[in-house]
Design an enzyme around this catalytic site. Structure first.
Site, PDB file in Angstrom:
ATOM      1  N   LYS A 106      -0.315  -2.160  11.028  1.00 17.89           N
ATOM      2  CA  LYS A 106      -1.376  -1.639  11.914  1.00 17.89           C
ATOM      3  C   LYS A 106      -2.160  -2.798  12.531  1.00 17.89           C
ATOM      4  CE  LYS A 106      -1.655   2.722   9.439  1.00 17.89           C
ATOM      5  NZ  LYS A 106      -2.292   3.532   8.397  1.00 17.89           N
ATOM      6  N   GLN A 122      -7.362   3.286   4.418  1.00 21.69           N
ATOM      7  CA  GLN A 122      -5.985   3.573   4.044  1.00 21.69           C
ATOM      8  C   GLN A 122      -5.943   4.452   2.792  1.00 21.69           C
ATOM      9  OE1 GLN A 122      -3.395   2.734   5.939  1.00 21.69           O
ATOM     10  NE2 GLN A 122      -1.842   3.549   4.580  1.00 21.69           N
ATOM     11  N   ASP A 177      -8.187   8.142  12.747  1.00 17.30           N
ATOM     12  CA  ASP A 177      -7.121   8.791  11.965  1.00 17.30           C
ATOM     13  C   ASP A 177      -7.114  10.305  12.205  1.00 17.30           C
ATOM     14  OD1 ASP A 177      -5.278   7.468  10.341  1.00 17.30           O
ATOM     15  OD2 ASP A 177      -6.747   7.055   8.764  1.00 17.30           O
TER      16      ASP A 177
HETATM   17  N1  GUN Z   1      -1.566   6.584   4.258  1.00 19.42           N
HETATM   18  C1  GUN Z   1      -0.348   6.917   4.733  1.00 19.42           C
HETATM   19  N2  GUN Z   1      -0.427   7.227   6.047  1.00 19.42           N
HETATM   20  C2  GUN Z   1      -1.712   7.067   6.405  1.00 19.42           C
HETATM   21  C3  GUN Z   1      -2.418   7.209   7.637  1.00 19.42           C
HETATM   22  O1  GUN Z   1      -1.869   7.568   8.689  1.00 19.42           O
HETATM   23  N3  GUN Z   1      -3.744   6.935   7.604  1.00 19.42           N
HETATM   24  C4  GUN Z   1      -4.375   6.561   6.464  1.00 19.42           C
HETATM   25  N4  GUN Z   1      -5.684   6.323   6.528  1.00 19.42           N
HETATM   26  N5  GUN Z   1      -3.762   6.405   5.300  1.00 19.42           N
HETATM   27  C5  GUN Z   1      -2.438   6.660   5.286  1.00 19.42           C
END
Ligand code: GUN
Length: 281
Positions: free
Chosen positions: A53, A97, A120
């Site tokens: 990311k 996350q 998100d």
């Molecule tokens: N863990 C796995 N996929 C995601 C996501 O798209 N966003 C977040 N915040 N955590 C994750």
């Protein structure tokens, strides 16, 4: 018949080029779109995700900050960090996350993020906005699936879409997005009886369960669009989706591969959401 492939890497490249262009326009007005990524603990998969990311932000001209904390971080300390990021004018998007360590209430942390920075799309305000068709951030994975359908010029009006999986992150928002585009939507899950009878009626199938071979060739209507959200490993340790790709591609009209399908689109839509957060100011 062999299905057309919906290439998530190629589509991501196009969309990320547009993000980079819009980010440059914002920068010329003195605004640098900024994403904060917060990682608590040492989960190996999470470490890979957050690295990807942050790198994607750099590649598209977005500012990103990675905050890493030990698994011993308290819930109160994490909430204090979220509060500080909410008030930081250089940060337009906040991503905590998941999963978080067990002693931290993930729901409480997500609800502490300002909805204006919830790139998100996990906050209840974002979920509610999607539900009633108001502006707000859409969760990145189902949003990416919608972009894939858009990329092939697929008109969902009156089509039967079957979503397999009912998670808050993919299945439920996916169903709402398809509904918003006037599809007739069926949501299937572990308690569904005779899944095959339903998928055989589907013009579009979205598989988002997290289990291999949930959808096989005998379950697909000829010509259907098949979107595979799964990320699993096969017996040889190779990445694979929820769909039996080799079988289903002989029946479907369109199909997304794994890897190279929905996966790259998820990060792309995070960039899009962050850029839009910065554009909204
Ligand atoms: N863990 C796995 N996929 C995601 C996501 O798209 N966003 C977040 N915040 N955590 C994750």
């Amino acid at each position: 018949m062999t299905a057309h492939i919906i290439d998530g890497i190629a589509l991501s490249k196009q969309l990320r080029a547009d993000v980079a262009k819009r980010a440059a326009a914002l920068r010329s007005r003195g605004v640098v779109p900024g994403l904060a990524v917060v990682l608590v603990g040492e989960n190996p998969a999470s470490q890979v995700y957050v690295r990807n990311k942050v790198k994607a932000c750099e590649d598209s001209g977005l500012h990103s900050v990675l905050e890493r904390y030990p698994a011993t971080l308290s819930e109160a300390e994490l909430l204090a960090r979220v509060d500080a990021l909410n008030r930081d004018p250089a940060i337009h998007g906040i991503l905590v996350q998941l999963p978080l360590p067990a002693h931290i209430d993930a729901h409480k942390v997500i609800e502490a993020i300002s909805p204006a920075k919830d790139v998100d799309g996990f906050h209840v305000a974002s979920a509610g906005a999607l539900m009633v068709g108001q502006p707000g951030f859409w969760p990145c994975t189902p949003y990416g699936c919608m972009k894939m359908l858009e990329s092939i010029g697929y008109d969902l009006k009156g089509k039967h879409a079957v979503v397999i999986g009912r998670s808050n992150i993919v299945g439920k928002p996916m169903a709402l997005m398809l509904l918003q585009k006037n599809a007739t939507v069926t949501v299937c899950h572990s308690g569904t009886q005779n899944l095959k009878a339903l998928t055989l009626q589907a013009d579009v199938v979205v598989a988002a369960v997290g289990k291999r071979n949930v959808l096989t060739a005998d379950m697909v209507k000829p010509g259907a669009v098949v979107i595979d959200v799964g990320m699993n490993r096969n017996d040889e340790g190779k990445l694979c989706g929820d769909v039996d790709f080799d079988g289903v591609k002989e029946v479907a009209g369109w199909i997304t591969p794994v890897p190279g399908g929905v996966g790259p689109m998820t990060i792309t839509m995070l960039l899009v959401n962050t850029l839009e957060a910065a554009e909204r100011g």
